[in-house]
Scaffold this active site. Structure first.
Site, short mmCIF file in Angstrom:
data_model
loop_
_atom_site.label_atom_id
_atom_site.label_comp_id
_atom_site.label_asym_id
_atom_site.label_seq_id
_atom_site.Cartn_x
_atom_site.Cartn_y
_atom_site.Cartn_z
CG ASP A 1 41.57 22.33 46.51
OD1 ASP A 1 42.59 22.60 45.51
OD2 ASP A 1 42.44 23.66 47.40
CG ASP B 1 46.77 25.60 45.46
OD1 ASP B 1 47.52 26.71 46.53
OD2 ASP B 1 47.97 25.57 45.24
N1 LIG Z 1 46.12 30.90 35.52
C1 LIG Z 1 45.43 31.02 37.14
N2 LIG Z 1 45.99 30.05 38.02
C2 LIG Z 1 45.15 30.71 38.85
C3 LIG Z 1 44.01 31.44 38.84
N3 LIG Z 1 43.91 32.10 40.40
C4 LIG Z 1 44.04 31.03 41.43
N4 LIG Z 1 45.13 29.75 39.97
C5 LIG Z 1 46.02 28.49 40.60
O1 LIG Z 1 45.37 27.53 40.86
C6 LIG Z 1 45.87 26.65 41.85
C7 LIG Z 1 44.64 26.73 42.18
O2 LIG Z 1 45.12 25.44 43.29
P1 LIG Z 1 44.23 23.80 43.93
O3 LIG Z 1 44.68 23.71 44.70
O4 LIG Z 1 43.28 25.04 44.90
O5 LIG Z 1 43.34 23.01 43.51
C8 LIG Z 1 46.67 27.59 42.16
O6 LIG Z 1 48.43 27.43 41.87
C9 LIG Z 1 46.48 29.04 42.33
O7 LIG Z 1 47.80 29.65 41.83
C10 LIG Z 1 44.11 32.54 37.88
O8 LIG Z 1 42.94 33.08 37.76
N5 LIG Z 1 44.99 31.84 36.55
MG LIG Z 2 41.88 25.82 45.60
#
Ligand SMILES: Nc1nc2c(ncn2[C@@H]2O[C@H](COP(=O)(O)O)[C@@H](O)[C@H]2O)c(=O)[nH]1
Ligand SMILES: [Mg+2]
Length: 602
Positions: A126, A128
């Site tokens: 993953d 983030d």
């Molecule tokens: N629309 C929303 N996006 C969100 C939220 N919390 C996190 N995020 C986004 O998801 C991805 C996570 O990426 P990963 O690599 O962990 O799969 C990242 O782009 C965040 O900005 C939310 O509450 N709403």
């Molecule tokens: Mg993540």
């Protein structure tokens, strides 16, 4: 992989994939317009620059040439990617000459379920909060401030919210928000609420028990009435929720009567959600990744080591391509000796497949009907695929990819599902895949339960937690002694009471037993208080409000329970994988039942 020969501008939109149903076009541009605005890196860049609130601009230049790059992927020795000190030391990883030694406790990989890496053919990541560790003090503050602005300017909350500040250390993972009551809870693995706050005010023991203590009406503490703080992304919204609860209680009339606690939660959630989608966060990170993301110079050597060991590596992230490229460039991008970074696609060499906009956890369902698009890295253009195979475009008889594109080592996609991924990587059995993520629900639970992938959870908080545990090991022994002492005194009290009640004893003996009972009861109270105080102090060393992440009192916390159930492995940082052999057989420690503790010395 293609690297543009000439520097080009790098400005890609954040349009959501679901805005582009495949029926509309077989070739979809991610961007909506072209501009020649002068803020598009004057003089340096050539090409497109897209404007608008939803466009994302990398702050650093795209260059094809390597310059004085520290790092050479052909070198047999691992290369130093840390240029902050002019490149004077190499990250110590398992395959380096200094590697393979004892690993600091804070960097160890812990095992719940045995996992033989020899059986793993593909390791996925993953992005983030897994590969990219955000700095909560800056990143979560950004989310907090962006959310407040939306609450005030879009949702009509009082302007004084703009003066509020964020204590990024206050909230922790594993907490549960009681949306209706405005409470924040920490519970143990049996879902007994052990710590409860209303806003920032601790609930009395009586209130806590009367609200959550009934064993007859055990609550599941799940959506829709409760919200789980199970990702580090949620810390800011939990803090803001607590602030709003306090604000509403202390300022009657300032918040509309119709805006109850649950409504406030919904507003905060919607505003946070928007911050993630409209560029509030991503534009800022793109401008200055170093301010928001920790550098980790072991990531590249780790990925190389996995690749050299014959494993496929892949990335599955919910972030879209433009943002993914910026973050991965920051993490893996080569730097010149003077520390300047270049934005290019070199990092793709460390992966076999990259899937962006994956919409996890839905991605893990094989029957998810999400379409798989191929992303053209330079333009960000989306191309239709037939389950990953290129598709000829309308009016064109040849497939849409040039042979050169097809031969490149890493392909980038958007959307799709796990079936597509298995096909692209030629995975025969899902148990051959190890996936590393940070989100119990989004990354770990479904991938393990639904799919049977092996999983590793990244818990950055763990490093400090285990180091403290080690430091406080004598305190913990002392606590156990106090607890045993309390049990012993209680047994004596029960025995004396029994004797006083049932034994045939004279007045003098009765008098003696009664006074012995009095002093034992006094002693018990003293030990109880000392134990309680010591226990509280011990927990506060971990966190002033919520205590140890993995414990509530003597029990495992709900969060710890989930880690134990769903993560085969867990560790503080993804790059800790680089400290172990890629063929390591991870074995869990022996299980202990309570009846074994006093028999088997530990
Ligand atoms: N629309 C929303 N996006 C969100 C939220 N919390 C996190 N995020 C986004 O998801 C991805 C996570 O990426 P990963 O690599 O962990 O799969 C990242 O782009 C965040 O900005 C939310 O509450 N709403
Ligand atoms: Mg993540």
């Amino acid at each position: 992989m293609r690297i543009p020969k000439k520097p080009v501008s790098f400005c890609i939109s954040l349009f959501s994939p679901d805005l582009f149903p495949p029926a509309l076009s077989s070739r979809i541009r991610l961007v909506s317009g072209v501009s020649t605005k002068s803020d598009c890196a004057p003089g340096k860049r050539k090409g497109f620059c897209f404007t608008g609130a939803r466009q994302l601009h990398a702050s650093y230049s795209m260059e094809g040439s390597h310059g004085t790059v520290v790092g050479d992927n052909k070198s047999p020795r691992l290369t130093n990617m840390d240029c902050s000190d002019g490149g004077s030391h190499e990250p110590c990883i398992w395959s380096s000459p200094e590697g393979g030694h004892k690993i600091d406790i804070g960097k160890q990989i812990f095992c719940n379920r045995s996992l033989n890496m020899k059986n793993i053919v593909a390791v996925g990541f993953d992005m983030d909060y897994t590969l990219a560790q955000y700095k909560p003090e800056t990143f979560e503050s950004l989310a907090y401030e962006g959310t407040i602005r939306k609450l005030v300017y879009d949702l009509g909350y009082p302007r004084e919210l703009l003066e509020w500040s964020f204590d990024w250390k206050y909230m922790v993972r594993g907490l549960v928000l009681d949306k209706k009551r405005g409470n924040i809870l920490k519970m143990d693995r049996h879902k007994y609420v052990k710590v409860a706050y209303h806003g920032f005010k601790e609930l009395s023991k009586e209130d806590k028990v009367s609200t959550y203590g009934s064993t007859l009406t055990r609550d599941a503490f799940d959506e829709p009435d409760y919200a789980l703080i199970d990702t580090l992304f949620s810390l800011a919204e939990a803090y803001l929720f607590a602030q709003l609860v306090d604000f509403r209680d202390n300022n009657p009339g300032k918040v509309a009567d119709t805006t109850d606690y649950a409504r406030m939660y919904r507003d905060v959630r919607a505003a946070v959600d928007l911050c993630h989608r409209d560029g509030t966060l991503k534009q800022m990170v793109a401008k200055d990744p170093k301010r928001y993301i920790n550098e980790d110079t072991s990531i590249v050597p780790m990925l190389k080591m996995l690749g050299d060991s014959g494993r496929s590596t892949f990335l599955v992230t919910n972030s879209l391509w433009d943002y993914t490229n910026i973050v991965m460039n920051f993490l893996c991008g080569a730097r010149t000796m003077d520390g300047i970074r270049k934005c290019n696609f070199d990092w793709l060499q460390y992966f076999d497949v990259v899937i962006t906009g994956s919409a996890k956890p839905g991605f893990f369902h094989d029957d998810s009907r999400a379409n798989l698009f191929e992303v053209e890295p330079v333009s960000g253009m989306l191309l239709n695929t037939d389950n990953g195979s290129p598709m000829p475009q309308v009016g064109d008889t040849s497939p849409s990819f040039s042979p050169k594109t097809l031969n490149k080592s890493c392909r980038v996609f958007q959307g799709g599902n796990v079936g597509h991924l298995h096909k692209l990587l030629s995975i025969e059995s899902s148990s051959q895949v190890l996936y590393v993520g940070d989100h119990i629900y989004g990354d770990i639970l479904r991938s393990k339960k639904v799919l049977g992938w092996r999983t590793m959870l990244v818990v950055p908080e763990l490093e400090r937690e285990v180091e403290l545990l080690w430091k406080l090991r004598d305190t913990r022994k002392g606590l156990r002694l106090l607890r045993n002492q309390r049990d012993l005194i209680e047994d004596k009290i029960h025995h004396l009471k029994w004797s006083l009640k049932f034994e045939d004893i004279n007045a003098e003996e009765k008098q003696q037993l009664s006074s012995a009972l009095d002093s034992l009861e006094f002693e018990r109270e003293q030990v109880r208080l000392s134990h309680q105080q010591a226990q509280r102090e011990n927990h506060q060393k971990f966190h002033k409000v919520w205590g140890q992440l993995m414990k509530t009192g003597y029990q495992n916390s709900r969060f710890a329970h989930q880690v134990e159930r769903f993560a085969c492995l867990y560790t503080s940082q993804v790059s800790n994988l680089s400290l172990y052999s890629p063929d390591k057989y991870y074995r869990p420690s022996e299980d202990f039942m309570p009846h074994e503790f006093d028999i088997i010395p530990m």
